[in-house]
Write a protein that holds these residues in place. Structure first.
Motif, PDB file in Angstrom:
ATOM      1  N   ALA A   6       0.832  -1.194   0.000  1.00  0.00           N
ATOM      2  CA  ALA A   6       0.000   0.000   0.000  1.00  0.00           C
ATOM      3  C   ALA A   6       0.871   1.250   0.000  1.00  0.00           C
ATOM      4  O   ALA A   6       1.965   1.271   0.553  1.00  0.00           O
ATOM      5  CB  ALA A   6      -0.908  -0.011   1.227  1.00  0.00           C
ATOM      6  N   LEU A   7       0.369   2.310  -0.614  1.00  0.00           N
ATOM      7  CA  LEU A   7       1.108   3.557  -0.721  1.00  0.00           C
ATOM      8  C   LEU A   7       0.966   4.362   0.559  1.00  0.00           C
ATOM      9  O   LEU A   7      -0.141   4.520   1.086  1.00  0.00           O
ATOM     10  CB  LEU A   7       0.577   4.372  -1.907  1.00  0.00           C
ATOM     11  CG  LEU A   7       1.223   5.743  -2.146  1.00  0.00           C
ATOM     12  CD1 LEU A   7       2.683   5.572  -2.535  1.00  0.00           C
ATOM     13  CD2 LEU A   7       0.464   6.499  -3.223  1.00  0.00           C
ATOM     14  N   ALA A   8       2.086   4.847   1.089  1.00  0.00           N
ATOM     15  CA  ALA A   8       2.062   5.732   2.258  1.00  0.00           C
ATOM     16  C   ALA A   8       3.123   6.802   2.069  1.00  0.00           C
ATOM     17  O   ALA A   8       4.186   6.548   1.500  1.00  0.00           O
ATOM     18  CB  ALA A   8       2.315   4.943   3.534  1.00  0.00           C
ATOM     19  N   ARG A   9       2.827   8.008   2.547  1.00  0.00           N
ATOM     20  CA  ARG A   9       3.744   9.135   2.401  1.00  0.00           C
ATOM     21  C   ARG A   9       4.041   9.721   3.771  1.00  0.00           C
ATOM     22  O   ARG A   9       3.110   9.971   4.558  1.00  0.00           O
ATOM     23  CB  ARG A   9       3.143  10.224   1.499  1.00  0.00           C
ATOM     24  CG  ARG A   9       2.770   9.761   0.100  1.00  0.00           C
ATOM     25  CD  ARG A   9       2.094  10.887  -0.669  1.00  0.00           C
ATOM     26  NE  ARG A   9       1.584  10.430  -1.953  1.00  0.00           N
ATOM     27  CZ  ARG A   9       0.395   9.869  -2.118  1.00  0.00           C
ATOM     28  NH1 ARG A   9      -0.398   9.689  -1.072  1.00  0.00           N
ATOM     29  NH2 ARG A   9       0.004   9.496  -3.317  1.00  0.00           N
ATOM     30  N   TYR A  10       5.314   9.977   4.020  1.00  0.00           N
ATOM     31  CA  TYR A  10       5.729  10.478   5.331  1.00  0.00           C
ATOM     32  C   TYR A  10       6.718  11.620   5.176  1.00  0.00           C
ATOM     33  O   TYR A  10       7.559  11.619   4.269  1.00  0.00           O
ATOM     34  CB  TYR A  10       6.378   9.360   6.151  1.00  0.00           C
ATOM     35  CG  TYR A  10       5.453   8.199   6.415  1.00  0.00           C
ATOM     36  CD1 TYR A  10       4.458   8.293   7.377  1.00  0.00           C
ATOM     37  CD2 TYR A  10       5.556   7.021   5.673  1.00  0.00           C
ATOM     38  CE1 TYR A  10       3.590   7.235   7.607  1.00  0.00           C
ATOM     39  CE2 TYR A  10       4.704   5.955   5.899  1.00  0.00           C
ATOM     40  CZ  TYR A  10       3.714   6.068   6.871  1.00  0.00           C
ATOM     41  OH  TYR A  10       2.852   5.022   7.099  1.00  0.00           O
ATOM     42  N   ILE A  11       6.611  12.577   6.086  1.00  0.00           N
ATOM     43  CA  ILE A  11       7.596  13.662   6.169  1.00  0.00           C
ATOM     44  C   ILE A  11       8.573  13.318   7.292  1.00  0.00           C
ATOM     45  O   ILE A  11       8.163  13.082   8.433  1.00  0.00           O
ATOM     46  CB  ILE A  11       6.922  15.015   6.433  1.00  0.00           C
ATOM     47  CG1 ILE A  11       6.056  15.417   5.233  1.00  0.00           C
ATOM     48  CG2 ILE A  11       7.973  16.089   6.715  1.00  0.00           C
ATOM     49  CD1 ILE A  11       5.241  16.682   5.461  1.00  0.00           C
ATOM     50  N   ASP A  74       2.008  14.112  -4.052  1.00  0.00           N
ATOM     51  CA  ASP A  74       0.896  13.939  -4.981  1.00  0.00           C
ATOM     52  C   ASP A  74      -0.277  13.222  -4.314  1.00  0.00           C
ATOM     53  O   ASP A  74      -1.032  12.502  -4.964  1.00  0.00           O
ATOM     54  CB  ASP A  74       1.347  13.170  -6.224  1.00  0.00           C
ATOM     55  CG  ASP A  74       1.961  11.829  -5.889  1.00  0.00           C
ATOM     56  OD1 ASP A  74       2.039  11.499  -4.689  1.00  0.00           O
ATOM     57  OD2 ASP A  74       2.366  11.104  -6.826  1.00  0.00           O
ATOM     58  N   GLY A  75      -0.391  13.417  -3.010  1.00  0.00           N
ATOM     59  CA  GLY A  75      -1.470  12.798  -2.252  1.00  0.00           C
ATOM     60  C   GLY A  75      -1.330  13.145  -0.789  1.00  0.00           C
ATOM     61  O   GLY A  75      -0.454  13.928  -0.399  1.00  0.00           O
ATOM     62  N   PRO A  76      -2.191  12.611   0.062  1.00  0.00           N
ATOM     63  CA  PRO A  76      -2.159  12.953   1.486  1.00  0.00           C
ATOM     64  C   PRO A  76      -0.886  12.489   2.177  1.00  0.00           C
ATOM     65  O   PRO A  76      -0.287  11.477   1.807  1.00  0.00           O
ATOM     66  CB  PRO A  76      -3.392  12.235   2.048  1.00  0.00           C
ATOM     67  CG  PRO A  76      -3.661  11.136   1.080  1.00  0.00           C
ATOM     68  CD  PRO A  76      -3.255  11.649  -0.258  1.00  0.00           C
ATOM     69  N   ILE A  77      -0.474  13.239   3.184  1.00  0.00           N
ATOM     70  CA  ILE A  77       0.655  12.876   4.038  1.00  0.00           C
ATOM     71  C   ILE A  77       0.118  12.064   5.211  1.00  0.00           C
ATOM     72  O   ILE A  77      -0.832  12.475   5.886  1.00  0.00           O
ATOM     73  CB  ILE A  77       1.387  14.134   4.554  1.00  0.00           C
ATOM     74  CG1 ILE A  77       1.936  14.961   3.389  1.00  0.00           C
ATOM     75  CG2 ILE A  77       2.502  13.749   5.523  1.00  0.00           C
ATOM     76  CD1 ILE A  77       3.008  14.277   2.577  1.00  0.00           C
TER      77      ILE A  77
END
Length: 510
Positions: A6-11, A74-77
């Motif tokens: 699954a795609l996940a985005r983190y700072i 390009d999507g939610p963080i």
């Protein structure tokens, strides 16, 4: 079951002693990608009462980076986390407001304080409880230096640097355990604060904050920061391995347990990952440290001065009007023959900012050696000395841990220094795998993924990192005689005892 597909985005906010970085990490399909969004200079500020960190400036740069990452994604963080160096801290008043700029660990106010504390409480007792290497700037000694000050009297909470910045992002103050372990105020056996030890030294135990493990979701990002950054939905702020080395070790692409890691940057942190702490008299005499790791692990390691020596040489030469870049310095060092003068990189004279080339030259003269003749030879002395100290430290760690490291993984900015990596392989006589460079930010991102169930384990994290980034491999030289002679000379000129000859009754060996 792993959901790494699954795609996940983190700072990831990754703070070092020279610079800070805000990175955007993406985890998907069994791979992780990093993109540097914002980089900023970091360093000490000298005020009339000493050397400080510009922590408000750091917070401003973090907010700038978060806003830039929100625009770039390009999507939610899904999450945000902060890692930083250990030992330094801010003090908060009863309203949760900061009481002055945090001191920098290289400030002189702790000179002699460690010795005073050890006259009051034996080193054996402190080490038996905390398992932490004795260094003059450990939080315990910084707080002892603060004793009786208006700030400490007014303080109601202590926050390590990463905990403080996470608090400003989400409003929840918690002491993340890997960062707390660097204070020398955490009981390594119970995982709780050593409150009785704090009280005996005169540190008010009530300022020690509630503790959480790496991988804990703290709270949502403050609404005003989310709104200003354009983040919708509002991401969580997550406690990861807040001590930068803890995060770096998470992303070491190792298989099995028979490896050593070297987190190489301003400091060199060399160690092995264990399941339990080792607080024996021998470990104390070797001045090894048992710092907390992610997933309940222990990082048995030793701090070595690191590339601070090179950084401070470069700054001095720039002050004198010759601004070498790092690549030029390393090329000059590589062109200098093996076998120049050697020093102990952990000599106390080298800790504070100043004329590093002159200090290195003075140490050489004091030990009866010709000092380096130019910039390349000075850097070569620093790098050969570091590699020799790595061998001494690793042999001590292996003896205490009861197992051999078959390979050494070098991560962090120092993994780009081919001269140092090859010297390490040659002097340690074992392969050195260099990379990834951004290990700390990767560990930050992957621990956020672990907290949210996107990955299942530390082993899976390392598989993902290994599949996502390649490593440079340095094999040891077959000319063993030259490097054995170099190491023997290092021991001779520094007066340091090899493992075979060392007796714990000699006390804490630097």
């Amino acid at each position: 079951m792993s959901s790494a597909q699954a795609l996940a985005r983190y700072i990831a906010v990754d703070l070092g002693a020279e610079s800070g970085r805000v990175q955007l990490g993406t985890v998907a399909g069994g791979r992780v990608k990093l993109e540097e969004i914002h980089r900023f200079a970091n360093g000490p500020v000298r005020l009339p009462n000493g050397l400080h960190w510009d922590v408000l400036g750091i917070h401003r740069e973090i907010l700038t980076g978060i806003k830039a990452a929100a625009r770039r994604a390009d999507g939610p963080i899904d999450g945000i986390a902060v890692d930083a160096w250990g030992c330094d801290y801010g003090l908060l008043d009863r309203d949760g407001d900061l009481l002055g700029n945090p001191f920098h660990y290289r400030d002189h106010r702790t000179d002699g304080v460690m010795e005073q504390v050890l006259e009051q409480i034996p080193a054996e007792e402190i080490y038996g409880a905390t398992g932490i290497q004795f260094m003059p700037f450990n939080t315990i000694f910084q707080l002892a230096a603060h004793k009786g000050s208006a700030q400490l009297d007014a303080a109601r909470a202590l926050a390590t640097i990463p905990d403080l910045l996470a608090y400003w992002l989400c409003g929840r103050l918690a002491g993340e355990r890997t960062a707390a372990s660097t204070t020398q105020l955490l009981d390594v056996h119970t995982g709780d604060w050593a409150r009785e030890l704090a009280v005996r030294i005169g540190i008010p135990a009530q300022i020690l904050p509630p503790l959480v493990d790496a991988g804990t979701v703290l709270a949502p990002l403050r609404p005003e920061i989310a709104a200003e950054s354009g983040l919708d939905p509002v991401p969580d702020v997550i406690a990861i391995g807040a001590h930068d080395t803890a995060s770096a070790v998470v992303s070491v692409p190792a298989r099995g347990k028979d490896f050593a890691y070297l987190s190489s940057g301003t400091w060199s942190l060399l160690g092995m990952e264990l399941d339990e702490p080792v607080t024996s008299e021998e470990a104390r005499a070797y001045n090894l440290t048992n710092e907390g790791g992610v997933d309940g692990t222990i990082r048995l390691l030793r701090n070595v001065m690191g590339l601070w020596l090179v950084q401070e040489c470069r700054r001095q030469w720039a002050r004198e009007g010759v601004d070498h870049d790092y690549d030029a310095l390393h090329r000059m060092a590589q062109a200098t023959p093996l076998g120049g003068p050697l020093i102990d990189p952990d000599a106390p004279e080298l800790l504070h900012p100043g004329d590093m080339p002159a200090r290195i030259a003075e140490l050489c003269i004091r030990s009866g050696q010709e000092p380096p003749k130019d910039a390349g030879a000075t850097i070569r002395t620093a790098l050969e000395s570091l590699a020799c100290k790595y061998r001494l430290v690793l042999e001590r760690i292996e003896r205490v841990a009861g197992r051999r490291a078959e390979v050494v993984h070098v991560v962090g900015g120092g993994s780009r220094n081919a001269t140092l990596c090859q010297l390490a392989a040659d002097i340690l006589d074992r392969p050195v795998h260099a990379g990834p460079i951004e290990a700390t930010a990767l560990g930050n991102v992957m621990t956020q993924a672990l907290a949210q169930g996107k990955v299942d384990s530390l082993a899976e994290i390392r598989e993902i990192v290994g599949a996502s980034f390649s490593s440079d491999v340095y094999e040891p030289s077959t000319d063993r005689a030259a490097y054995e002679e170099l190491y023997a000379r290092f021991l001779s000129v520094t007066g340091l005892a090899p493992v075979a000859d060392f007796a714990p009754t000699q006390g804490t060996n630097p």
